[in-house]
Design an enzyme around this catalytic site. Structure first.
Site, PDB file in Angstrom:
ATOM      1  N   LYS A  94       0.854  -1.192   0.000  1.00  0.00           N
ATOM      2  CA  LYS A  94       0.000   0.000   0.000  1.00  0.00           C
ATOM      3  C   LYS A  94       0.885   1.236   0.000  1.00  0.00           C
ATOM      4  O   LYS A  94       1.792   1.363   0.835  1.00  0.00           O
ATOM      5  CB  LYS A  94      -0.831  -0.018   1.279  1.00  0.00           C
ATOM      6  CG  LYS A  94      -2.251   0.411   1.156  1.00  0.00           C
ATOM      7  CD  LYS A  94      -2.932   0.124   2.492  1.00  0.00           C
ATOM      8  CE  LYS A  94      -4.316   0.668   2.539  1.00  0.00           C
ATOM      9  NZ  LYS A  94      -4.890   0.536   3.885  1.00  0.00           N
TER      10      LYS A  94
HETATM   11  C1  E4P Z   1      -8.256   1.516   3.991  1.00  0.00           C
HETATM   12  O1  E4P Z   1      -7.497   0.712   3.508  1.00  0.00           O
HETATM   13  C2  E4P Z   1      -8.081   2.168   5.292  1.00  0.00           C
HETATM   14  O2  E4P Z   1      -7.374   1.281   6.117  1.00  0.00           O
HETATM   15  C3  E4P Z   1      -9.358   2.472   6.019  1.00  0.00           C
HETATM   16  O3  E4P Z   1     -10.491   2.081   5.299  1.00  0.00           O
HETATM   17  C4  E4P Z   1      -9.407   3.814   6.642  1.00  0.00           C
HETATM   18  O4  E4P Z   1     -10.626   3.983   7.304  1.00  0.00           O
HETATM   19  P1  E4P Z   1     -10.891   5.099   8.403  1.00  0.00           P
HETATM   20  O5  E4P Z   1     -11.229   6.373   7.727  1.00  0.00           O
HETATM   21  O6  E4P Z   1     -12.069   4.555   9.192  1.00  0.00           O
HETATM   22  O7  E4P Z   1      -9.646   5.188   9.240  1.00  0.00           O
END
Ligand code: E4P
Length: 219
Positions: free
Chosen positions: A83
């Protein structure tokens, strides 16, 4: 539509994987911090438990170090998706890691122009954060609808739309209606997808009536 679970909690992942509903996992540095465990141990546990892509995020912000970190993460297991953040360095890193055969998830996407760039550099996944957009009074699902329209215009755009920052079941249902490829869902929301008060009430009534018959299916 594929379901990923958005957590670094291995107990939750094991429990949900047993349902057969899980197609992958996404983690991020905040989720790893919340799990309170060594990053590499967590990734090894998750990759052993889930066959689908497991997103592991780099923490470097410059291209060269992103590549170094990305290669190290990718070498951990065949199903790691590296990522990277949606920055210029992240896009460059996405392109190179993708050319090397690594799956890349470009994260922290908040606009259409960013989503176009992610597809242009060949990302495996792009992660638009719908909940965080809703938080600032934008409509996160509008972004998903527009990305879908644009990606559908070009055969060469093979990047999958991974709807992230999901806060409630409505986000999942709307993402499915729009034809998004994947939702990454927090465990608590994933469980809510199955629950309905009328199901609970109906089941209670069936069981009460069944008890009154005095019969058993298994003796
Ligand atoms: C995506 O890969 C992220 O880990 C995640 O969906 C972030 O979500 P949040 O806005 O609840 O932290």
């Amino acid at each position: 539509m594929k379901f990923f679970v958005d957590t670094a909690d291995i107990e939750e992942i094991r429990d949900l994987a047993a349902t057969g509903l899980l197609d992958g996992v996404t983690t991020n540095p905040s989720l790893v911090a919340k799990a309170g465990r060594d990053f590499f141990d967590v990734l090894a546990d998750i990759c052993a438990c889930v066959e689908g892509p497991v997103s592991a995020e780099v923490t470097a912000i410059e291209f060269e170090s992103m590549i170094e970190e990305g290669r190290k993460l990718a070498a951990l297991a065949n199903n790691i998706a590296v990522k990277v953040p949606l920055t210029w360095d992240g896009l460059k890193a996405c392109r190179l890691l993708t050319q090397e055969g690594t799956k890349v998830n470009v994260t922290l996407c908040f606009s259409l122009s960013q989503a176009v760039l992610a597809a242009k550099v060949g990302a495996t996944f792009v992660s638009p954060f719908v909940g965080r957009l809703d938080d600032i009074s934008h409509d996160g699902m509008d972004l998903i609808a527009d990305i879908k329209k644009i990606y559908d215009n070009y055969e060469s755009f093979t990047t999958e739309i991974l709807v992230a920052s999901i806060r409630h079941p409505g986000h999942v249902v709307e993402a499915a209606r729009l034809g998004a490829d994947i939702c990454t869902v927090p465990p608590v929301v994933l469980r809510k997808l199955a629950s309905h008060p009328l199901t609970d009430r109906g089941l209670e009534q069936f069981l009460e009536d069944w008890r009154s018959t005095g019969q058993k299916i298994l003796n």
